[in-house]
Scaffold this active site. Structure first.
Site, PDB file in Angstrom:
ATOM      1  N   GLU A 245      46.716  35.154  41.501  1.00  0.00           N
ATOM      2  CA  GLU A 245      45.535  35.718  40.860  1.00  0.00           C
ATOM      3  C   GLU A 245      45.033  36.870  41.726  1.00  0.00           C
ATOM      4  O   GLU A 245      44.793  36.687  42.924  1.00  0.00           O
ATOM      5  CB  GLU A 245      44.470  34.626  40.721  1.00  0.00           C
ATOM      6  CG  GLU A 245      43.302  34.993  39.845  1.00  0.00           C
ATOM      7  CD  GLU A 245      42.304  33.849  39.724  1.00  0.00           C
ATOM      8  OE1 GLU A 245      41.109  34.141  39.601  1.00  0.00           O
ATOM      9  OE2 GLU A 245      42.722  32.669  39.775  1.00  0.00           O
TER      10      GLU A 245
ATOM     11  N   ASP B 281      31.234  34.459  41.753  1.00  0.00           N
ATOM     12  CA  ASP B 281      31.863  34.392  43.071  1.00  0.00           C
ATOM     13  C   ASP B 281      30.914  33.853  44.133  1.00  0.00           C
ATOM     14  O   ASP B 281      29.742  34.231  44.192  1.00  0.00           O
ATOM     15  CB  ASP B 281      32.350  35.778  43.509  1.00  0.00           C
ATOM     16  CG  ASP B 281      33.485  36.296  42.645  1.00  0.00           C
ATOM     17  OD1 ASP B 281      34.137  35.460  41.999  1.00  0.00           O
ATOM     18  OD2 ASP B 281      33.707  37.512  42.618  1.00  0.00           O
TER      19      ASP B 281
END
Length: 258
Positions: A52, A63
């Site tokens: 990824e 995040d």
């Protein structure tokens, strides 16, 4: 005909091994994007299933601090979506790459142009965490005749009917979010997590991978036991940035036999 990412991950699943997908932030390297191929080949040599690759964004709502800081370092190195696309065109790898991007960078680039420009690269999947399923039509038509799969994310709070809606017709894999919150938070899992993952398996005909907060050997064992594999981000990003040894952890993840 199934897309390449679906075929490759299903082939690994058929061997009885756990699927392992590390996350890296594009441009978070002392060489900036010039170091991306080096990192991809390092992980490829360790036998990972797919990689990824994150596109840095200034407002990364999903995040945690480790990946957010990696994104800021990448931006400081001058990383842009255009520069990343051009870099990906130069990287030769047998490992499928999955782009992780918020919708804004994609929108600014142009979805159709983005997909066209990646056509001859190793990119085989696309994750857009802030794109609601109801707005997937902004992206899906441009992927229809390509080998790039749009990866559905399914949270712990998603009911079974909604799961079916999210997963119907999906390719690549189902991204099962292990925690309610941002990436990197480890260990605070809901008591019904295993039940949730078992339910996902009942409705999915593609591999189910668990991510968000997966960082320890115990996590690898737990989630490989109840899903088809794991995605590890913050632990990998931190180790690569700090020069910490991560090879043994990756080898253990790659070698996991279900």
């Amino acid at each position: 005909m199934p897309k390449t990412l679906t075929e490759k991950l299903n082939a690994i699943k058929a061997t009885g091994k756990g699927i392992f997908v590390p996350y890296i932030m594009a441009g978070d390297h002392e060489k900036g994007l010039d170091g991306l191929g080096e990192t991809i080949h390092f992980l490829e040599d360790l036998g990972v299933s797919a990689i990824e690759v994150g596109i840095p964004f200034s407002d990364p709502v999903a995040d945690g601090p480790v990946i957010e800081e990696a994104g800021l370092r990448s931006l400081a190195h001058g990383t842009s979506t255009q520069a990343l696309v051009e870099t990906l065109k130069t990287i030769e790898t047998e490992i499928p790459l999955v782009i992780m991007t918020y919708f804004n960078p994609l929108f600014q680039y142009g979805v159709e142009n983005f997909v066209k420009d990646l056509a001859d690269t190793a990119v085989k999947g696309l994750i857009i965490p802030d794109l609601p399923h109801e707005h997937a039509n902004f992206v899906e038509p441009f992927l229809a005749d390509t080998d790039i799969a749009l990866i559905p994310l399914v949270s712990l709070t998603t009911g079974i009917e909604r799961q079916k809606e999210l997963i119907e017709g999906a390719e690549g894999f189902v991204y099962a979010v292990a925690i309610n919150g941002v990436t990197g938070k480890s260990g605070n899992y809901r008591a019904d997590l295993d039940k949730h993952l078992a339910q996902l398996h009942q409705v999915a005909d593609i591999p189910v991978l668990t991510g968000f907060g997966v960082s320890s050997q115990a996590d690898l064992e737990r989630f490989n036991a109840v899903s088809d594999g794991v995605i590890v981000g913050s632990k990998i990003v931190k180790a690569l940035h700090q020069g910490e040894p991560i090879q043994d952890f990756i080898r253990q993840a790659v070698a996991y036999q279900k």
